[in-house]
Scaffold this active site. Structure first.
Site, short mmCIF file in Angstrom:
data_model
loop_
_atom_site.label_atom_id
_atom_site.label_comp_id
_atom_site.label_asym_id
_atom_site.label_seq_id
_atom_site.Cartn_x
_atom_site.Cartn_y
_atom_site.Cartn_z
N LYS A 131 0.81 -1.22 0.00
CA LYS A 131 0.00 0.00 0.00
C LYS A 131 0.85 1.27 0.00
O LYS A 131 0.47 2.29 -0.55
CB LYS A 131 -0.94 0.02 1.21
CG LYS A 131 -2.04 -1.04 1.15
CD LYS A 131 -3.05 -0.72 0.08
CE LYS A 131 -4.24 -1.68 0.10
NZ LYS A 131 -5.13 -1.47 -1.05
N GLU B 8 -9.71 5.92 2.77
CA GLU B 8 -10.51 4.81 3.27
C GLU B 8 -9.55 3.67 3.55
O GLU B 8 -8.49 3.59 2.92
CB GLU B 8 -11.56 4.39 2.24
CG GLU B 8 -11.09 3.37 1.18
CD GLU B 8 -9.98 3.86 0.26
OE1 GLU B 8 -9.78 5.09 0.17
OE2 GLU B 8 -9.29 3.02 -0.36
N SER C 249 1.71 -9.63 -0.79
CA SER C 249 1.42 -8.19 -0.73
C SER C 249 1.65 -7.57 0.64
O SER C 249 1.91 -6.39 0.75
CB SER C 249 -0.01 -7.94 -1.19
OG SER C 249 -0.90 -8.69 -0.41
#
Lengths: 257, 424
Positions: free
Chosen positions: B88, B110, B379
Site C-alpha cells: 500500500k 478509506e 502483498s
C-alpha cells in the site's frame, strides 16, 4: 434572467420505504395539503454518496422496508393521479435505475406521472445522449451545479437541464447549515448569466430564515433533510405541520387554511 | 503501461460522481497525465521508495515449500518487506508527491485492513499534512493494531458505522468528506478502483512491483515467470504485479479472490466468477459489483478485511472478462492452512489477504512442472493479524498474557479505545 415575481416554492421529499411504504402515501398527502407543490420521491440506495447522515439512515430504513425502483414507481402512479397539481420528481442514484434499464425506466416513470429526474451521479456527458427521448416523454432531467463549477461546464449543464436547475448551495453533502452570503449571491448571478430555467436551491435549507433569505432570489427551495428529520421524530402529519409552519413563518403562504 | 480509453477499460471504469467532485478529479487527472509523461518524475518516485520504503523488495525462492508441493518452483515477491508492512505504501508515496505538487494540506483515505490507512498516516506525518482515515467500525475491531499506530502517528481515525461497517462504507464516507473539502484536501484512494483517474493512477504507482519483478526474474531464472499469482480485493497489488506483463500472453496471470465461508450471498467477496457479480455503477465508477436485482450493493465477507469489498478494479474486471486474467478464489479455511504452511515451512509471516494468493498459488503450482516458475505476490505481512490468527490457532499462553496485559494498562478516561489520541 431575473428571478420571478412569484413567491418561493418549497420542494420537499419522500424516501420510499421510510418510515414504511404504508406511511409514504399519508406523508405525501400531508405535504400537498401543507402547500408543497414539488415533491422528490427518492429511491433508497445502499451507497448514497451525496447525502448526509439523515438521508443515509432513511435510505437504510427504506431498503429494509421494501423501498425499490418498482415501489417508487407504484407510489408515483398513485400520488400523481391523486394530486395532479403537484409535480413529482424521481430522485435516485444511478445504479438502481441502470439495473432497471435506463430507457425502460424513463418510459415507466413518465407513464407513472413523474415529471423530472434528479440523479446526483449522472453527469451531463451521460445525460446529453438521452435528451431526445427524455424531451419526447416530457421527462425533465434536473441537473445539479455546485459552487466550484467552471463557466464552460456551467453553460453546458444549463443547456442540458430541463424544467429546473438544481443549485447545490455549498460544497459537501445534504443536511448541514448553509450561509446565504454575498459569495452565494455572486454564484447565483453567475448561474443566471447562462440559465433561463427556474433555480432550485438545495443543501442546507433548514429554517424560515433560510427561506426568507432565498425568497426573491430563486424560484424553489428544497427542504429535504430537515423534513426527513421531522418525519423521523414525529411522523408524516407532524412533519407536514412543521413544513407548513416554516412556509407561514417565511411569509410564503397565508396562515389561514 | 496500462492506458485507459478516456477513463474506460473495455466497458468498465469511467467517472460517475456528483458534479461537486468533478473539478478536483479533473485537476488530479491533469496533474497525473502530465507527470507520467515525465521520466524524471518516475525517477523521483523510485528514489523515494528506495530511500524510505526499502525498495526494491526481494524475490525470494521457496525451496522447502516447492519441494513439498512438488510442482513449479515457487517464488515470493516480497511486498511484505515494505515499510508499513504492505504494498500500500507504494501508491501512497506516489500520491504524496502529487499532493505536494497540487499544494494541498490535508489528506483523507478509506481503509479496510488498515494497511492503506497506516501508509497514509505515515506519509502525512512525513510530509507534515493533516490526515483523516475512514474505517468501517467492524474493520477497526478486526485490525486494531493498525488503528493504534495510525492514531500514534497523529491521524484522525473515524469509525464508519453505517451499512455493513466495512470497506465499502468507509469509501462512501471518504467521498462525502471530499465533496465538502476538495479545495484543500486530497483523497488518497487506496486501490485501483473509484472514478477516473484513480484506477489508472494507482496502477501506475503500483506497477513498480511488476517492473522490479521482470528484472529480478530474468536475473534469477533467465526469463519471465510462467505464472504470477496475486490476491484481489480492490485489485491494487494484483494490478501492480500484473501491469508490465499484460501483453506477455505466455505469462499466466491468476487473481485469487476471497471465497469466505461459501458462495452463498453475503458469505464471500467473489466478483470475477461468472454469474455472481454484475456490471453496475457505484462509488464513482462502473465495474462488477455484488448486488441484487434492484441495484442495491450486497454484503461481503472475508477473514481478511482488506479483501472484504463489494466491487473490484475496473481494469481487473476487464482483464477477467477478456480472458487475460484467470480468476480463482480461496475460502477462509484454505487461507488459514496456506498461512500456516508458509509460516512453518519458510519462516515468513504473511498477511491474511496475501494468504489468499498463497492458497491459490500452491494449488496452481502443484499442477505445474518442476522446471516452471510461479511467482506469488506476497502483498503484506501478518503482524497486524495477530489477534485473528490467535483466534484461529488458539494458544492458552497468549490468552493468559492478554489478561495480564489488560491489568497492566493505565486507566483511560475515554471509552475503550475510541477517540483516544493521547493513549500511551
Amino acid at each position: 434572467m431575473k428571478p420571478s415575481e412569484a413567491p418561493l416554492q418549497v420542494m420537499s421529499h419522500a424516501v420510499i420505504g421510510f418510515p414504511s411504504l404504508e406511511e409514504n402515501l399519508g406523508a405525501i398527502n400531508g405535504l400537498v395539503a401543507a402547500g408543497v407543490n414539488l415533491i422528490e420521491l427518492q429511491v433508497p440506495f445502499t451507497d448514497p454518496v451525496a447525502d448526509g447522515p439523515t438521508l443515509v439512515n432513511a435510505c437504510y430504513q427504506g431498503l429494509a422496508n421494501g423501498g425499490s425502483v418498482r415501489a417508487t414507481l407504484a407510489l408515483a402512479r398513485e400520488v400523481s393521479a391523486r394530486h395532479p397539481q403537484t409535480t413529482f420528481i424521481l430522485m435516485s442514484y444511478l445504479n438502481p435505475l441502470y439495473q432497471y434499464g435506463l430507457e425502460t425506466l424513463f418510459r415507466d416513470a413518465a407513464d407513472a406521472g413523474i415529471k423530472g429526474l434528479i440523479i446526483p451521479d449522472w453527469l451531463v456527458e451521460q445525460v446529453e445522449p438521452c435528451l431526445p427521448l427524455l424531451d419526447e416523454l416530457e421527462l425533465a432531467p434536473i441537473l445539479m451545479v455546485a459552487p466550484n463549477i467552471g463557466d464552460v461546464r456551467l453553460k453546458r449543464i444549463c443547456q442540458a437541464s430541463r424544467r429546473l436547475l438544481y443549485v447545490v448551495a455549498r460544497l459537501g453533502v445534504t443536511g448541514h447549515q448553509t450561509l446565504w452570503n454575498q459569495e452565494f449571491d455572486q454564484y447565483l448571478r453567475r448561474i443566471r448569466q447562462h440559465c433561463t430555467l427556474p433555480l432550485a436551491v438545495g443543501f442546507g435549507v433548514r429554517n424560515a430564515e433560510d427561506l426568507r433569505a432565498l425568497n426573491g432570489k430563486v424560484e424553489v427551495a428544497a427542504v429535504c433533510s430537515r423534513y426527513i428529520e421531522w418525519q423521523a421524530c414525529g411522523g408524516g402529519d407532524y412533519a407536514a405541520s412543521r413544513i407548513r409552519e416554516l412556509m407561514v413563518d417565511a411569509d410564503l403562504i397565508s396562515p389561514i387554511r | 503501461m496500462i492506458r485507459s480509453q478516456q477513463g474506460l477499460f473495455g466497458k468498465f471504469g469511467g467517472r460517475f460522481v456528483p458534479e461537486i467532485l468533478l473539478p478536483t478529479l479533473l485537476e488530479l487527472e491533469e496533474t497525473f497525465m502530465t507527470l507520467r509523461e515525465d521520466g524524471a518524475f518516475w525517477q523521483e518516485y523510485l528514489t523515494l521508495t528506495q530511500q524510505f520504503s526499502g525498495r526494491p523488495t526481494p524475490l525470494t525462492p521457496c525451496h522447502r515449500l516447492s519441494g513439498q508441493i512438488g510442482g513449479a518452483r515457487i517464488w515470493l515477491k516480497r511486498e511484505d518487506l515494505n515499510h508499513s508492512g504492505a504494498h500500500k505504501i507504494n501508491n501512497v508515496l506516489g500520491q504524496g508527491l502529487l499532493v505536494q505538487r497540487m499544494g494541498k494540506k490535508r489528506v483523507i483515505a478509506e481503509t479496510g485492513a488498515g494497511q492503506h490507512g497506516l501508509a497514509t498516516a505515515i506519509m502525512a506525518a512525513r510530509l507534515g499534512l493533516r490526515a483523516t482515515i475512514y474505517m468501517g467500525a467492524d474493520d477497526i475491531e478486526r485490525q486494531y493494531s493498525n488503528v493504534f499506530w495510525m492514531r500514534q502517528l497523529g491521524a484522525d481515525v473515524v469509525p464508519v458505522s453505517t451499512g455493513a461497517r466495512t470497506l465499502k462504507e468507509a469509501m462512501d464516507e471518504a467521498l462525502r468528506d471530499w465533496a465538502a473539502n476538495s479545495e484543500n484536501t486530497h483523497y488518497v484512494l487506496g486501490t485501483a478502483c473509484g472514478p477516473a483517474p484513480f484506477p489508472e493512477l494507482v496502477t501506475y504507482f503500483q506497477s513498480v512491483i511488476g517492473q522490479e519483478l521482470r528484472a529480478q526474474a530474468r536475473a534469477a531464472f533467465g526469463h519471465d515467470p510462467d505464472a504470477i499469482v496475486a490476491c484481489v480485493g480492490g485489485g491494487s497489488n494484483a494490478m501492480g504485479v500484473f501491469a508490465p506483463y499484460i501483453d506477455c500472453t505466455e505469462v499466466k496471470l491468476i487473481g485469487v479472490e476471497a471465497g469466505g465461508h461459501s458462495l452463498e450471498a453475503g458469505e464471500h467477496s467473489v466478483r470475477l466468477k461468472a454469474g455472481i457479480a454484475h456490471a453496475g455503477i457505484a462509488q464513482g465508477f462502473k465495474t462488477l459489483f455484488l448486488q441484487n436485482a434492484d441495484g442495491q450493493l450486497g454484503h461481503t465477507h472475508s477473514i481478511a478485511a482488506g479483501l472484504d469489498y463489494v466491487g473490484v478494479s475496473p481494469i481487473i474486471a476487464h482483464l477477467s472478462q477478456s480472458g487475460r486474467l484467470t480468476a480463482d478464489s480461496a475460502t477462509d479455511e484454505e487461507v488459514l492452512a496456506a498461512f500456516r504452511r508458509l509460516l512453518q515451512t519458510e519462516g515468513i509471516i504473511p498477511a491474511l489477504e496475501s494468504s489468499h494468493a498463497l492458497a491459490g498459488g500452491f494449488r496452481h503450482a502443484a499442477r505445474m512442472n518442476p522446471d516452471q516458475n510461479l511467482v506469488i505476490n506476497l502483498s503484506g505481512r501478518g503482524d497486524k493479524d495477530i489477534f485473528n490468527v490467535a483466534r484461529a490457532f488458539p494458544q492458552p499462553e497468549w490468552t493468559a498474557f492478554l489478561r495480564r496485559e489488560l491489568e497492566r494498562q493505565p486507566e483511560s478516561t475515554s471509552p475503550a479505545g475510541e477517540s483516544s489520541h493521547e493513549a500511551v
